[in-house]
Enzyme design. Sequence first.
Site, PDB file in Angstrom:
ATOM      1  N   ASP A 157       0.885  -1.172   0.000  1.00  0.00           N
ATOM      2  CA  ASP A 157       0.000   0.000   0.000  1.00  0.00           C
ATOM      3  C   ASP A 157       0.922   1.220   0.000  1.00  0.00           C
ATOM      4  O   ASP A 157       1.454   1.597   1.050  1.00  0.00           O
ATOM      5  CB  ASP A 157      -0.900   0.006   1.231  1.00  0.00           C
ATOM      6  CG  ASP A 157      -1.751   1.270   1.323  1.00  0.00           C
ATOM      7  OD1 ASP A 157      -2.226   1.728   0.270  1.00  0.00           O
ATOM      8  OD2 ASP A 157      -1.916   1.805   2.435  1.00  0.00           O
ATOM      9  N   GLU A 175      -1.508  -1.402  -4.446  1.00  0.00           N
ATOM     10  CA  GLU A 175      -2.731  -0.615  -4.604  1.00  0.00           C
ATOM     11  C   GLU A 175      -2.405   0.586  -5.471  1.00  0.00           C
ATOM     12  O   GLU A 175      -1.432   1.298  -5.229  1.00  0.00           O
ATOM     13  CB  GLU A 175      -3.259  -0.155  -3.246  1.00  0.00           C
ATOM     14  CG  GLU A 175      -4.536   0.661  -3.351  1.00  0.00           C
ATOM     15  CD  GLU A 175      -5.126   0.997  -1.994  1.00  0.00           C
ATOM     16  OE1 GLU A 175      -5.514   2.161  -1.806  1.00  0.00           O
ATOM     17  OE2 GLU A 175      -5.196   0.097  -1.137  1.00  0.00           O
ATOM     18  N   ASP A 203      -2.642   0.820   7.304  1.00  0.00           N
ATOM     19  CA  ASP A 203      -1.842   0.783   6.080  1.00  0.00           C
ATOM     20  C   ASP A 203      -1.296  -0.635   5.886  1.00  0.00           C
ATOM     21  O   ASP A 203      -1.130  -1.102   4.757  1.00  0.00           O
ATOM     22  CB  ASP A 203      -0.677   1.773   6.180  1.00  0.00           C
ATOM     23  CG  ASP A 203      -1.154   3.180   6.506  1.00  0.00           C
ATOM     24  OD1 ASP A 203      -1.275   3.988   5.571  1.00  0.00           O
ATOM     25  OD2 ASP A 203      -1.413   3.461   7.691  1.00  0.00           O
TER      26      ASP A 203
END
Length: 198
Positions: A11, A71, A146
Amino acid sequence: MSKERIILGIDPGTNIMGFGVIRVEGKQIQLLDMGVLKMKGQDEQAIRLREIFEFTSRLIDRWKPDELAAEAPFFGKNVQSMLKLGRAQGVALAAALHRDIPVAEYAPRTIKQSITGRGAASKEQVSLMLQRILSLRDEQMPQYMDATDGLAAAVCHYFQSTKQSLQSAAPQKTGTGKAKKVSGWQAFVASHPDRVKQ
């Protein structure tokens, strides 16, 4: 016997970067590692990008993943934030490509849909679903979401690459002969009991 795969999920972020590492064998998914890289004490953007590259490289050297999933930056009104996130993601992908590791990226909505069945799910809902899918204890859940976002990217990649995500789940036949769309967590569990550990 199914070949073992190790997937690293990222991420990207320029303040906090989350990551998750899973091992997949057959239909079994095992958590190997998850956490965050915090860079709040560093103001220089170029230094942060170097930290992301070096940290991702260390994760790759440690876990030797077969694939990396990240992502994708979401499209928002703040162009500068998008630019920073895009750079962070690009550096993480570059670290994998430098080691000849295949990479994939998924939109936030795709990841949420794959994990929870809802593209508009909250971070908390994604985290809870991952805890159930991987049978994680409360004390195993990280302080920063996260980390679970990075883990979600890895799990999403597994579901997508094996065509076992909620989006591609085969319609179930009803007694009337008509297809019934599978939606929601309870319907998913009922249709795929092997995907969720008790």
